[in-house]
Design a protein around this motif. Structure first.
Motif, PDB file in Angstrom:
ATOM      1  N   GLU A  13       3.411  -6.177   9.867  1.00  8.51           N
ATOM      2  CA  GLU A  13       2.285  -6.917  10.464  1.00  8.51           C
ATOM      3  C   GLU A  13       1.909  -8.155   9.646  1.00  8.51           C
ATOM      4  OE1 GLU A  13       0.900  -6.089  13.377  1.00  8.51           O
ATOM      5  OE2 GLU A  13       1.001  -3.931  13.663  1.00  8.51           O
ATOM      6  N   LEU A  21      -7.280   2.060  -3.121  1.00 11.12           N
ATOM      7  CA  LEU A  21      -8.506   2.833  -2.895  1.00 11.12           C
ATOM      8  C   LEU A  21      -8.581   3.965  -3.909  1.00 11.12           C
ATOM      9  CD1 LEU A  21      -8.444   3.167   0.995  1.00 11.12           C
ATOM     10  CD2 LEU A  21     -10.194   1.993  -0.331  1.00 11.12           C
ATOM     11  N   GLU A  22      -7.493   4.732  -3.987  1.00 14.47           N
ATOM     12  CA  GLU A  22      -7.495   5.901  -4.861  1.00 14.47           C
ATOM     13  C   GLU A  22      -6.063   6.352  -5.109  1.00 14.47           C
ATOM     14  OE1 GLU A  22     -10.581   8.558  -3.561  1.00 14.47           O
ATOM     15  OE2 GLU A  22      -9.688  10.234  -4.638  1.00 14.47           O
ATOM     16  N   ASN A  34       8.310  11.824  -0.632  1.00 12.82           N
ATOM     17  CA  ASN A  34       7.431  11.845   0.546  1.00 12.82           C
ATOM     18  C   ASN A  34       6.038  12.404   0.286  1.00 12.82           C
ATOM     19  OD1 ASN A  34       9.158  10.556   2.295  1.00 12.82           O
ATOM     20  ND2 ASN A  34      10.168  12.459   2.922  1.00 12.82           N
ATOM     21  N   ALA A  36       2.321  12.132  -0.743  1.00 18.74           N
ATOM     22  CA  ALA A  36       1.418  10.974  -0.742  1.00 18.74           C
ATOM     23  C   ALA A  36       1.039  10.639  -2.183  1.00 18.74           C
ATOM     24  CB  ALA A  36       0.174  11.266   0.089  1.00 18.74           C
ATOM     25  N   GLU A  39      -3.737   5.933  -1.892  1.00 20.93           N
ATOM     26  CA  GLU A  39      -4.424   5.434  -0.703  1.00 20.93           C
ATOM     27  C   GLU A  39      -4.620   3.930  -0.880  1.00 20.93           C
ATOM     28  OE1 GLU A  39      -8.128   7.305   0.650  1.00 20.93           O
ATOM     29  OE2 GLU A  39      -7.636   8.925  -0.721  1.00 20.93           O
ATOM     30  N   LEU A  40      -4.219   3.164   0.136  1.00 23.84           N
ATOM     31  CA  LEU A  40      -4.339   1.718   0.085  1.00 23.84           C
ATOM     32  C   LEU A  40      -5.145   1.213   1.275  1.00 23.84           C
ATOM     33  CD1 LEU A  40      -0.583   0.793  -0.591  1.00 23.84           C
ATOM     34  CD2 LEU A  40      -2.433   0.833  -2.285  1.00 23.84           C
ATOM     35  N   GLU A  41      -5.796   0.055   1.091  1.00 22.79           N
ATOM     36  CA  GLU A  41      -6.464  -0.588   2.225  1.00 22.79           C
ATOM     37  C   GLU A  41      -5.908  -1.993   2.388  1.00 22.79           C
ATOM     38  OE1 GLU A  41     -10.730  -0.769   2.001  1.00 22.79           O
ATOM     39  OE2 GLU A  41     -10.901  -1.759   3.952  1.00 22.79           O
ATOM     40  N   SER A  43      -5.988  -5.590   5.173  1.00 25.39           N
ATOM     41  CA  SER A  43      -7.005  -6.251   5.999  1.00 25.39           C
ATOM     42  C   SER A  43      -7.079  -5.598   7.375  1.00 25.39           C
ATOM     43  CB  SER A  43      -6.679  -7.738   6.126  1.00 25.39           C
ATOM     44  OG  SER A  43      -5.401  -7.887   6.701  1.00 25.39           O
ATOM     45  N   LYS A  44      -6.121  -4.715   7.687  1.00 25.23           N
ATOM     46  CA  LYS A  44      -6.099  -4.134   9.043  1.00 25.23           C
ATOM     47  C   LYS A  44      -6.421  -2.649   9.085  1.00 25.23           C
ATOM     48  CE  LYS A  44      -3.072  -7.759  10.282  1.00 25.23           C
ATOM     49  NZ  LYS A  44      -1.983  -8.320  11.016  1.00 25.23           N
ATOM     50  N   SER A  45      -6.073  -1.913   8.052  1.00 27.90           N
ATOM     51  CA  SER A  45      -6.305  -0.464   8.116  1.00 27.90           C
ATOM     52  C   SER A  45      -6.182   0.133   6.724  1.00 27.90           C
ATOM     53  CB  SER A  45      -5.291   0.188   9.057  1.00 27.90           C
ATOM     54  OG  SER A  45      -3.985   0.032   8.543  1.00 27.90           O
ATOM     55  N   ALA A  46      -6.424   1.431   6.653  1.00 22.48           N
ATOM     56  CA  ALA A  46      -6.209   2.166   5.407  1.00 22.48           C
ATOM     57  C   ALA A  46      -5.014   3.079   5.612  1.00 22.48           C
ATOM     58  CB  ALA A  46      -7.456   2.976   5.056  1.00 22.48           C
ATOM     59  N   LEU A  47      -4.215   3.267   4.584  1.00 18.20           N
ATOM     60  CA  LEU A  47      -3.024   4.091   4.726  1.00 18.20           C
ATOM     61  C   LEU A  47      -2.689   4.819   3.429  1.00 18.20           C
ATOM     62  CD1 LEU A  47       0.140   2.128   4.056  1.00 18.20           C
ATOM     63  CD2 LEU A  47      -1.871   0.808   4.620  1.00 18.20           C
ATOM     64  N   GLU A  48      -1.881   5.861   3.590  1.00 18.93           N
ATOM     65  CA  GLU A  48      -1.360   6.590   2.440  1.00 18.93           C
ATOM     66  C   GLU A  48       0.090   6.192   2.261  1.00 18.93           C
ATOM     67  OE1 GLU A  48      -3.574  10.935   2.306  1.00 18.93           O
ATOM     68  OE2 GLU A  48      -1.471  10.807   2.810  1.00 18.93           O
TER      69      GLU A  48
ATOM     70  N   ASP B  53      -0.137   7.039   9.663  1.00 20.57           N
ATOM     71  CA  ASP B  53      -0.021   6.308   8.396  1.00 20.57           C
ATOM     72  C   ASP B  53      -1.102   6.717   7.396  1.00 20.57           C
ATOM     73  OD1 ASP B  53       2.003   5.064   9.715  1.00 20.57           O
ATOM     74  OD2 ASP B  53       1.057   3.085   9.822  1.00 20.57           O
ATOM     75  N   SER B  54      -2.217   7.200   7.901  1.00 25.70           N
ATOM     76  CA  SER B  54      -3.335   7.584   7.032  1.00 25.70           C
ATOM     77  C   SER B  54      -3.173   8.991   6.461  1.00 25.70           C
ATOM     78  CB  SER B  54      -4.632   7.510   7.833  1.00 25.70           C
ATOM     79  OG  SER B  54      -4.537   8.397   8.931  1.00 25.70           O
ATOM     80  N   LEU B 186      -6.366  -8.758  15.289  1.00 21.21           N
ATOM     81  CA  LEU B 186      -5.670  -8.573  14.011  1.00 21.21           C
ATOM     82  C   LEU B 186      -4.248  -8.066  14.183  1.00 21.21           C
ATOM     83  CD1 LEU B 186      -8.177  -7.080  11.419  1.00 21.21           C
ATOM     84  CD2 LEU B 186      -6.784  -9.129  11.183  1.00 21.21           C
ATOM     85  N   PRO B 188      -0.817  -7.860  15.988  1.00 22.19           N
ATOM     86  CA  PRO B 188      -0.005  -8.568  16.984  1.00 22.19           C
ATOM     87  C   PRO B 188       0.423  -7.634  18.121  1.00 22.19           C
ATOM     88  CG  PRO B 188       0.819  -8.946  14.753  1.00 22.19           C
ATOM     89  CD  PRO B 188      -0.235  -7.894  14.662  1.00 22.19           C
ATOM     90  N   ARG B 254     -17.016   4.810   0.578  1.00 26.64           N
ATOM     91  CA  ARG B 254     -16.090   4.425   1.642  1.00 26.64           C
ATOM     92  C   ARG B 254     -16.791   3.692   2.797  1.00 26.64           C
ATOM     93  NH1 ARG B 254     -10.699   6.293   1.062  1.00 26.64           N
ATOM     94  NH2 ARG B 254     -10.567   6.972  -1.093  1.00 26.64           N
ATOM     95  N   THR B 257     -13.652   1.271   7.699  1.00 29.39           N
ATOM     96  CA  THR B 257     -12.194   1.118   7.729  1.00 29.39           C
ATOM     97  C   THR B 257     -11.498   2.103   6.800  1.00 29.39           C
ATOM     98  OG1 THR B 257     -12.520  -1.243   8.074  1.00 29.39           O
ATOM     99  CG2 THR B 257     -10.303  -0.546   7.457  1.00 29.39           C
ATOM    100  N   ASN B 258     -12.033   2.271   5.584  1.00 27.74           N
ATOM    101  CA  ASN B 258     -11.219   2.988   4.599  1.00 27.74           C
ATOM    102  C   ASN B 258     -11.608   4.445   4.361  1.00 27.74           C
ATOM    103  OD1 ASN B 258     -13.289   3.037   2.637  1.00 27.74           O
ATOM    104  ND2 ASN B 258     -12.628   1.096   1.743  1.00 27.74           N
ATOM    105  N   THR B 261      -8.566   7.434   5.233  1.00 34.21           N
ATOM    106  CA  THR B 261      -7.555   8.079   4.381  1.00 34.21           C
ATOM    107  C   THR B 261      -8.164   9.097   3.410  1.00 34.21           C
ATOM    108  OG1 THR B 261      -7.747   6.183   2.912  1.00 34.21           O
ATOM    109  CG2 THR B 261      -5.821   6.227   4.372  1.00 34.21           C
ATOM    110  N   ARG B 263      -9.283  11.950   1.190  1.00 35.36           N
ATOM    111  CA  ARG B 263      -8.903  13.370   1.036  1.00 35.36           C
ATOM    112  C   ARG B 263     -10.070  14.284   1.386  1.00 35.36           C
ATOM    113  NH1 ARG B 263      -3.492  14.855   0.068  1.00 35.36           N
ATOM    114  NH2 ARG B 263      -2.866  12.841   0.879  1.00 35.36           N
TER     115      ARG B 263
END
Lengths: 109, 275
Positions: A13, A21-22, A34, A36, A39-41, A43-48, B53-54, B186, B188, B254, B257-258, B261, B263
């Motif tokens: 993207e 984040l943590e 694999n 986790a 945790e990252l953020e 500009s679009k979402s948070a993900l592991e 993804d989270s 945001l 695409p 938090r 948005t964040n 994820t 725990r």
């Protein structure tokens, strides 16, 4: 033993950076592929982020709130020399990895 | 990892039209024998972003739960229908009912932990879950609502200002409208026409939490810094007034948005639904 550094991967993207984040792992900890790790953020979402590698964590880069750019070091593992992914050893790399994962499952049972 | 897998549910028509919603069933490696969990993502997100993804799908699979994930119309890998009706909350709830039934969910039966369905929603998904639980008391067992609110920022969205802005760049005065439009733009992969259709359809059926409130046990969760969920205590009070057993959880540090994820959020949800 060899140290293997993984940079922050391309998150798609058009993202060029992420904020920590943590951390879910710490130096000295043994992690599975694999699992986790952080945790990252963006500009679009948070993900592991899943671990790209099984091994012992040597170093992590970025404290919570810090920004890491795509391509910059994120995590360093200590792995046995023969699994370090040296050019030419890639085909050999696959088989042992599968055996390791199978035996890990048996151990849990 | 053995046995853990994901399949796409096949499509068919509901009320004469194919809603074209992208549904996936995620099987756990070791099934805990509990009812399935329906996941409903937020506005301008998708099952992939909000749940996969989270780390939610993995966390629930590790808890032995069978998961049903669905992309909202115009989101993720679902179709972007032309007609407005496909985007109304009531139509989406009817689609959810068909989806969980197709996935094998059966009405709750006392003493049988495999019956019924648990629901986890986030943001707009929590609003849809609230109404789904309120209208399907014989099916929904427990619900976890993340980033929930009594307000409906999508119903309050200034559609005319957004369209002017998209046409000629006229600035949008309303901060919430500007923020939501930015969110929709945001990714695409988002179909902007579909996003605006969803907003238009929601304006026809704005959220009124007191009109129909769920009665089953609820866990409401929000980030401590989540301004969109500032009204969570009021929402909890409405559910409690209607007889629901409500728990709330604030996740320190938090945001809207964040928190996804977190725990602590996942562990609380897994535990709350694990009965």
């Amino acid at each position: 033993m060899t140290e293997l550094t993984f940079p922050l991967p391309d998150l798609g993207e058009g993202l060029i950076e992420a904020t920590v984040l943590e951390w879910l792992v710490e130096p000295g900890q043994q992690v599975e592929r694999n699992q986790a790790i952080v945790e990252l953020e963006t500009s679009k979402s948070a993900l592991e982020l899943p671990s790209p590698q099984a091994g012992k964590v040597v170093r992590i880069h970025g404290a919570p709130g810090d920004t890491v750019n795509v391509g910059e070091p994120l995590i360093v593992f200590e792995v046995p020399d023969d699994t370090a992914g040296i050019v030419g050893t890639v085909p050999k790399d696959e088989a042992p990895k599968r055996r390791v994962r199978l035996s890990a499952v048996l151990d849990e049972d | 990892m053995t046995g853990r897998h994901t399949v796409e549910q096949h499509r068919h028509t509901v009320e004469g039209t194919d809603p074209g919603l992208f549904v996936q069933i995620h099987e756990p490696a070791n099934d805990a024998g509990l009812r399935p969990v329906l996941l409903i993502h937020g506005f301008s997100s998708s099952s992939k972003l909000n749940w996969q993804d989270s780390g939610w799908i993995t966390a629930l699979q590790e808890a032995g739960r069978r998961i049903i994930s669905v992309d909202l119309p115009g989101h993720g890998r679902s179709y972007s229908p032309e007609d407005l009706d496909s985007y109304t909350p009531s139509r989406i709830r009817a689609d959810f009912l068909q989806i969980v039934t197709d996935a094998g969910a059966r009405p709750l039966r006392e003493g049988d932990p495999a019956t019924g369905v648990d629901v986890i929603g986030y943001s707009l998904g929590s609003r849809l879950a609230w109404e789904f639980g309120a209208t399907q008391p014989d099916l929904v067992h427990r619900m976890v609502l993340g980033g929930p609110s009594t307000a409906d920022p999508l119903a309050a969205f200034d559609l005319a200002a957004a369209q002017r802005h998209l046409a000629d760049g006229t600035p949008i005065n309303d901060a919430s409208t500007a923020g939501l439009l930015k969110m929709a733009q945001l990714l695409p992969s988002n179909n902007l026409f579909a996003m605006l259709s969803l907003i238009e359809a929601i304006k026809e059926e704005p959220f009124d939490p007191s009109e129909a409130a769920p009665h089953m046990p609820l866990l409401l969760v929000a980030g401590e810094k989540d301004e969109r969920a500032a009204t969570m205590p009021e929402l909890a009070a409405i559910a409690a007034k209607h007889g629901a057993n409500v728990e709330t959880l604030l996740i320190p540090g938090r945001t809207h948005t964040n928190v996804v994820t977190s725990r602590a959020f996942k562990e609380a949800a897994v535990e709350f639904l694990g009965v």
